[in-house]
Design an enzyme around this catalytic site. Structure first.
Site, PDB file in Angstrom:
ATOM      1  N   SER A 184       0.742  -1.346  -0.106  1.00  0.00           N
ATOM      2  CA  SER A 184      -0.074   0.093  -0.043  1.00  0.00           C
ATOM      3  C   SER A 184       0.797   1.159   0.028  1.00  0.00           C
ATOM      4  CB  SER A 184      -0.852   0.056   1.155  1.00  0.00           C
ATOM      5  OG  SER A 184      -1.773  -1.152   1.106  1.00  0.00           O
TER       6      SER A 184
HETATM    7  N1  SAH Z   1      -1.005  -4.286   3.834  1.00  0.00           N
HETATM    8  C1  SAH Z   1      -0.269  -4.888   2.660  1.00  0.00           C
HETATM    9  C2  SAH Z   1      -1.155  -4.958   1.315  1.00  0.00           C
HETATM   10  C3  SAH Z   1      -1.987  -5.920   1.342  1.00  0.00           C
HETATM   11  S1  SAH Z   1      -2.512  -6.215  -0.357  1.00  0.00           S
HETATM   12  C4  SAH Z   1       1.138  -3.998   2.294  1.00  0.00           C
HETATM   13  O1  SAH Z   1       0.993  -3.025   2.530  1.00  0.00           O
HETATM   14  O2  SAH Z   1       1.746  -5.134   1.583  1.00  0.00           O
HETATM   15  C5  SAH Z   1      -3.874  -7.282   0.152  1.00  0.00           C
HETATM   16  C6  SAH Z   1      -3.385  -8.393   0.722  1.00  0.00           C
HETATM   17  O3  SAH Z   1      -4.694  -9.281   1.311  1.00  0.00           O
HETATM   18  C7  SAH Z   1      -2.658  -9.476  -0.283  1.00  0.00           C
HETATM   19  O4  SAH Z   1      -1.577  -9.904   0.023  1.00  0.00           O
HETATM   20  C8  SAH Z   1      -3.813 -10.597  -0.425  1.00  0.00           C
HETATM   21  O5  SAH Z   1      -3.275 -11.852  -1.040  1.00  0.00           O
HETATM   22  C9  SAH Z   1      -4.503 -10.560   1.020  1.00  0.00           C
HETATM   23  N2  SAH Z   1      -5.815 -11.328   0.908  1.00  0.00           N
HETATM   24  C10 SAH Z   1      -6.831 -11.084   0.034  1.00  0.00           C
HETATM   25  N3  SAH Z   1      -7.883 -11.754   0.343  1.00  0.00           N
HETATM   26  C11 SAH Z   1      -7.706 -12.303   1.709  1.00  0.00           C
HETATM   27  C12 SAH Z   1      -8.132 -13.319   2.481  1.00  0.00           C
HETATM   28  N4  SAH Z   1      -9.219 -13.846   2.191  1.00  0.00           N
HETATM   29  N5  SAH Z   1      -7.367 -13.712   3.480  1.00  0.00           N
HETATM   30  C13 SAH Z   1      -6.251 -13.306   3.915  1.00  0.00           C
HETATM   31  N6  SAH Z   1      -5.697 -12.323   2.731  1.00  0.00           N
HETATM   32  C14 SAH Z   1      -6.095 -12.069   1.838  1.00  0.00           C
END
Ligand code: SAH
Length: 204
Positions: free
Chosen positions: A53
């Site tokens: 992000s």
């Molecule tokens: N906060 C993180 C960015 C996250 S992007 C950073 O700054 O790096 C969103 C993340 O949510 C991704 O890694 C994706 O794989 C995960 N995600 C999506 N659906 C999910 C679920 N049902 N359970 C757990 N993780 C999930």
């Protein structure tokens, strides 16, 4: 690090958040080919169609959640682990769930190398939360959901807060803050528009 993302100009004033950003270097959380762009205030690809992000948004979400040093926190969507570590710098303990095995493995290795012994990372679908360590003082979801996270709200402690982007996938979502009062009543406050990757279901 001397505030490369101009967080104060983005309205960040919480001293815990500003200090956490001083202690964490985003360069440790991005793939090699993205390292030249790491100090720009923008999201960056981390593989598997996912992104790390935008730093000012990570700071904003952390500030809205009002994390205190005694808090137990649940994070859904570990991704690179950057937001996780910011939470772990401030709170007491962080449980983070990631659904993509390769991102889970990379983040797990990072937390061990960086010696964050107050982070537990779980591989799985965050829709069910993680009842084993509930209740949580704070819950943060960093993927976009079309609906209110009722199961996760159940895992909040009295006085707890949950922040999640709610809205259509691949459109604009709104950061929505749920708060559980001491008597269990839930209130909801809609905040800024954001764009997150989808909160996927295990079967999809
Ligand atoms: N906060 C993180 C960015 C996250 S992007 C950073 O700054 O790096 C969103 C993340 O949510 C991704 O890694 C994706 O794989 C995960 N995600 C999506 N659906 C999910 C679920 N049902 N359970 C757990 N993780 C999930």
């Amino acid at each position: 690090m001397n505030d490369p993302y101009h967080l104060k100009h983005h309205g960040i004033s919480d001293s815990f958040v500003l200090k956490a950003f001083q202690n964490v270097d985003r360069i440790d959380f991005v793939p090699d080919k993205m390292k030249s762009r790491v100090y720009a205030d923008s999201p960056l690809p981390i593989g598997f169609k996912q992104t790390i992000s935008q730093p000012s948004l990570v700071a904003h979400m952390t500030q809205v959640l009002d994390i205190l040093p005694n808090h137990s926190i649940l994070e859904i969507g570990t991704g690179s682990g950057f937001q996780t570590v910011i939470l772990a710098e401030i709170g007491r303990i962080v449980t983070s769930i990631e659904i993509i095995p390769a991102l889970y493995e990379t983040a797990k290795r990072r937390f061990t190398t960086m010696k964050y012994d107050n982070i537990s990372i779980i591989l799985g679908d965050g829709h069910d939360g993680y009842p084993d360590c509930a209740p949580y003082d704070r819950i943060i979801v960093t993927a976009a959901s079309p609906e209110s996270p009722l199961t996760l709200i159940e895992q909040l402690s009295s006085g707890g807060k949950l922040l999640i982007p709610i809205g259509k996938n691949h459109g604009v979502q709104y950061l929505t803050l749920f708060e559980k009062a001491m008597d269990g009543t839930i209130s909801e406050e809609v905040g800024i528009g954001v764009r997150f990757v989808p909160f996927v279901r295990k079967s999809s």
